[in-house]
Scaffold this active site. Structure first.
Site, PDB file in Angstrom:
ATOM      1  N   GLU A 123      39.041  39.834  32.118  1.00 20.69           N
ATOM      2  CA  GLU A 123      39.050  41.050  31.571  1.00 20.69           C
ATOM      3  C   GLU A 123      37.906  41.830  31.447  1.00 20.69           C
ATOM      4  OE1 GLU A 123      37.613  41.379  28.716  1.00 20.69           O
ATOM      5  OE2 GLU A 123      37.599  39.275  28.706  1.00 20.69           O
TER       6      GLU A 123
ATOM      7  N   GLU B   5      35.315  38.300  31.485  1.00 25.05           N
ATOM      8  CA  GLU B   5      35.491  38.478  32.880  1.00 25.05           C
ATOM      9  C   GLU B   5      36.438  37.187  33.450  1.00 25.05           C
ATOM     10  OE1 GLU B   5      31.600  38.782  34.665  1.00 25.05           O
ATOM     11  OE2 GLU B   5      31.010  40.602  33.292  1.00 25.05           O
TER      12      GLU B   5
END
Lengths: 336, 336
Positions: free
Chosen positions: A162, A304
């Site tokens: 994310e 991420e």
């Protein structure tokens, strides 16, 4: 012979213990191999294809100055993912995973890039310090969009990441309400707040938490405090698990999404691998509440999907162990 | 600009901190990247080629029944390595490393296989419970043969593994004498001794330790208690480090070899990566004595280089991070 049945379990134990190594000598690699075998229902599991799906979205609570970085960074980092210059995309290339980037609700005008998957619920959530982050209808659209993405592609292994400035704040509030953890115990520095910034973030989140009851259901917690990327990731993790794909859970924010998925459907737990222990303050407590023991502890606090990708080679090694290692019999090695 | 010089260090810090991530957010991956950059003297380090060298040898002390497995397993496992069915060879294929197998002194007649590198010092060591395991001349031949193998090939990354029934006994005695650690505190179950076996092993090793003074030099400890594979590995680690190759240290036995190499030449420390914390009882104490913090803790206790190989993807990801990630400037991402 089906996974979970006594005959499958006996065959699995015999296969792992029969490999040319002392019983148990590969520790957590053996446990990973068994998990993958049960999930795929085979003694020859495969973990070659991995897809990392990165969900990006913005957060209204960023207006409360809870992050060390400006909100524009979410959008800028989406471009960096698409250009391949971010940590997660560099790791994915190096370690052999494909990357899919999803706009779940980045602030500003829609980003125009054919490689970007647009599932925008809106231009960021509302400020959850003042009221619900999203409507129930928005949450359901996010969960559904995630569910579709969790089923997409052919990969045996699904990693999720994310990006979203202020999303440690959203994740902190979601897990606090979901698991009954006090905000003060799990609030952390996120991308790197100093002491004053951390004190401010704590005060903002404690105030936001007072808006609602002590405990909330996953659906309530996501609507009140979640992010579009967190809800979408929760939906994606659940559908990937239903499809019997291995779900690689990254750090604090991904674990919040996993917690939502698993409180909704605890029977999916066998698909989830908690890949690493983040430096973010609250991660250890959330993993503990989920009775999850992370594979790695490397001091990461980036998100991420970086920590999930770093665990991928361990999963592949585990699958290869069970699939390809010789047995004492086949190799003619004496047992102890 | 050379590694270690102030200008190199400043450029290295600027390069890592300038990547599109909060400062320090990749934790130990950043430290690994910096280590590799210093070793190679470049801000664009490479860690693509990895060679695992597995040293196999037998141990006279096996006659004291200190292992759960018969001595024949050393020889059988060498064949298993050559056939590609052992854990280390399966991991190496999966993770992209070449494997070299060295006969450092396996009991019985020399093994006849063109893929096996023969550097036999003898058909196993003498029983170190009764007298020195090897002569000084044998130790020097082993160190020299290792030194040659540590320089061989083109790999940037050199992993080392071992096979030798009873070699946790040899390693325990070597590190006890080298670091001044009490045998009782570091003796462990090896391949899986039960309580009675462990008690027997402890008694044998304590008796063996009484033959010599409390502390020994690396050269003395290797001759008195070492194995041909341990001495050869110590020589290989040192020469690989001198050649500025990254040395991936596996578990308890490899760490004993690393301890010998580093007590002999502490200035080589920058080349060494301690890859994992083994389940073998004494490993944590030896790592602590070396002030080494292992990268992984996966409950492994197999050796062969398995734990070193599992750390290889982390090293590659670290190199790729420094080499390939965008900077805030190049990607147009706002700083915090």
């Amino acid at each position: 012979m089906s996974a979970g049945a006594p005959d499958f379990e006996a065959a699995l134990k015999a296969a792992i213990d029969g490999k040319t190594k002392p019983v148990g000598a590969l520790g957590r690699i053996e446990a990973l191999a068994a998990q993958l075998a049960r999930l795929q229902g085979t003694l020859a599991p495969v973990a070659e294809r991995c897809r990392l799906t990165i969900f990006a979205a913005d957060h209204g609570i960023a207006a409360e100055a809870v992050s060390a970085y400006p909100q524009a960074v979410t959008r800028e980092m989406v471009k960096n993912f698409l250009a391949g210059g971010a940590a997660a995309t560099v790791f994915a290339r190096e370690l052999g995973a494909e990357v899919v980037v999803v706009d779940a609700g980045v602030a500003g005008a829609p980003l125009d890039d054919p490689a970007l998957i647009s599932r925008r619920i809106g231009p960021g959530t509302a400020n959850s310090a003042l009221g619900p982050a999203m409507t129930g209808e928005e949450r359901d659209r996010a969960l559904d969009a995630g569910a579709e993405l969790g089923r997409a592609g052919q990969a045996e292994v699904m990693a999720f990441g994310e990006m979203g400035i202020a999303n440690t704040s959203a994740a902190t509030l979601v897990v606090a309400k979901l698991l009954g953890l006090p905000v003060a115990g799990i609030v952390g520095r996120g991308t790197g707040l100093d002491d004053a910034g951390l004190a401010r973030k704590r005060a903002v989140l404690e105030r936001a938490a007072l808006r609602t009851p002590w405990r909330l259901s996953p659906d309530e917690a996501l609507a009140e405090y979640g992010g579009f990327e967190i809800a979408m990731m929760a939906g994606a993790m659940a559908s990937a698990a239903v499809a019997r794909r291995l779900v690689l859970v990254d750090g604090f924010i991904a674990t919040a999404a996993a917690a939502c998925a698993l409180v909704r459907a605890p029977e999916l737990r066998g698909a989830f691998v908690f890949c690493h222990l983040s430096e973010e303050q609250g991660h250890a407590a959330v993993l503990h509440a989920l009775q999850a023991e992370p594979l790695l502890a490397l001091g990461l606090r980036l998100g991420e999907g970086t920590g999930a990708l770093l665990a991928l080679p361990l999963v592949r090694a585990a699958a290869a162990m069970l699939r390809d290692m010789a047995s004492f019999e086949s190799a003619g090695v004496s047992r102890g």
